[in-house]
Design a protein around this motif. Sequence first.
Motif, short mmCIF file in Angstrom:
data_model
loop_
_atom_site.label_atom_id
_atom_site.label_comp_id
_atom_site.label_asym_id
_atom_site.label_seq_id
_atom_site.Cartn_x
_atom_site.Cartn_y
_atom_site.Cartn_z
N ASP A 110 7.32 0.00 18.47
CA ASP A 110 8.33 0.18 19.32
C ASP A 110 8.82 1.40 19.66
OD1 ASP A 110 8.42 -2.55 19.50
OD2 ASP A 110 10.12 -2.83 18.02
N TYR A 181 13.97 -2.82 23.92
CA TYR A 181 13.65 -3.73 22.78
C TYR A 181 13.36 -5.44 23.03
CZ TYR A 181 14.42 0.16 19.52
OH TYR A 181 14.31 1.35 18.71
N THR A 185 5.73 -4.76 22.22
CA THR A 185 5.15 -3.66 22.23
C THR A 185 3.86 -3.69 23.04
OG1 THR A 185 5.52 -2.90 19.98
CG2 THR A 185 3.88 -1.84 21.01
#
Length: 447
Positions: A110, A181, A185
């Motif tokens: 992340d 977030y 990813t």
Amino acid sequence: MRQFLLLLLLTAAVPSAAQPKAPEAFPYPAKTDRLPNGLSVVRVPFHSPGLVAYYTVVRVGSRNEVEPGKTGFAHFFEHMMFKGTKKHPEGERERLLATYGFNDNAFTTDDFTVYHSYGPTAGLDALIELEADRFRNLEYAEPSFRTEALAVLGEYHKNEANPWLRMEERLLGTAFQQHPYRHTTLGFYEDIQAMPEAYAYSRSFFERWYTPDNTLLFIVGDFQDGEVMARIREHYGPWNRKVAQVPIPTEPPQKEKRTVSVEWPSSTLPRQVLAWHTPAASTTTPSAAIQSVLSDYLVGSTSPVYKELVLDKQLVESIGSGFYPHRDPSLFSLHATLKAEESRPAVEAALTRAIQELASGKVDAARVQAIQSNIRYSLLMHLEAPDDVAGQLAWYAGIFGSPDALSRHLQNIARVQPEQLVSFAKRYLVESNLTVLTLTPATGGKP
């Protein structure tokens, strides 16, 4: 590469009383130089005759993907960094490193991306030249870009067979409304599908984030420091781009409990996740250290919950809280893999009860101290080779931003006081800040 698959969770800032002086945590001497262009170069001599580890940390991850339609690019660009330069066309770098016997790979999180090589010191000069060249002068044509975009789509399809990816997507999408977030990813699926058309954007991504002032090098093993630094200055010195200043959206406070369910179409075990928003990690606050201790305290192998649910009642196959600090406020999570769907209420009740007991002030100081010691010595026991040392240094530097982040984080863990766990639970592990995810398989459990 992915939050759940790498670990899970996050950070917290709680004021505390005067702290005891912590011992030096990292056992090996390190030298750090910062080049005029901003590149940080950390060297750690390590007794490993003829072997060296070489890690490059670029502080760009999925948190930096703020433009609509452009999620997943940090991970995708990790792939593109192996496409070659004018001096060393695609495939030549790998052939050269193979002649020396280097292990070579990369991963994305992340918050940062890491490129790592491990092999003979005899090839270090060649490795330095190759790495500096691709970070300064990466080149690739649009057909190559399109081909790799399809490979990344294939990687997504492979991973979507695992329930954890679906769980992560649904949990993050529910817990986060504004911050990047909120996607994994890998990125949103529709954005991955559109990647082949984003060639021009990929070039700007490289110019924006792959800069010396956004990068740290870690060299660990058997090498001559003066010779290495001369080569670093020669090959990395001309690298002169500056990191972009792109605002990251702030996540608004969560004000009420959120829930999300995943219906898994095939047989697997039921899952349960409880997740709370917590502050960003920093070496100047105790937040990450508190959670590192807290995760083991709540659901580690010495916890009452573990004894109850895993050993005595045998309601769950596994329970945990993989601690993963983040650069920005993220999630602290507890997760359990249940043996049967009918155990779900009892499992959630046991987790909730453990948190409520802690928030009420009931804390086992002796167990806190044992956990602190275990964290330190477990880490030290795994620093057996240059690759281990470089990997740990790179991981924590990627999150916290400083070359000595690992040592400072371990010192903070040693300073954690039992009452800080209580304060953290009272402040953050509350229902209005909670997101609950449940996964129920089609058959209710494994056949």
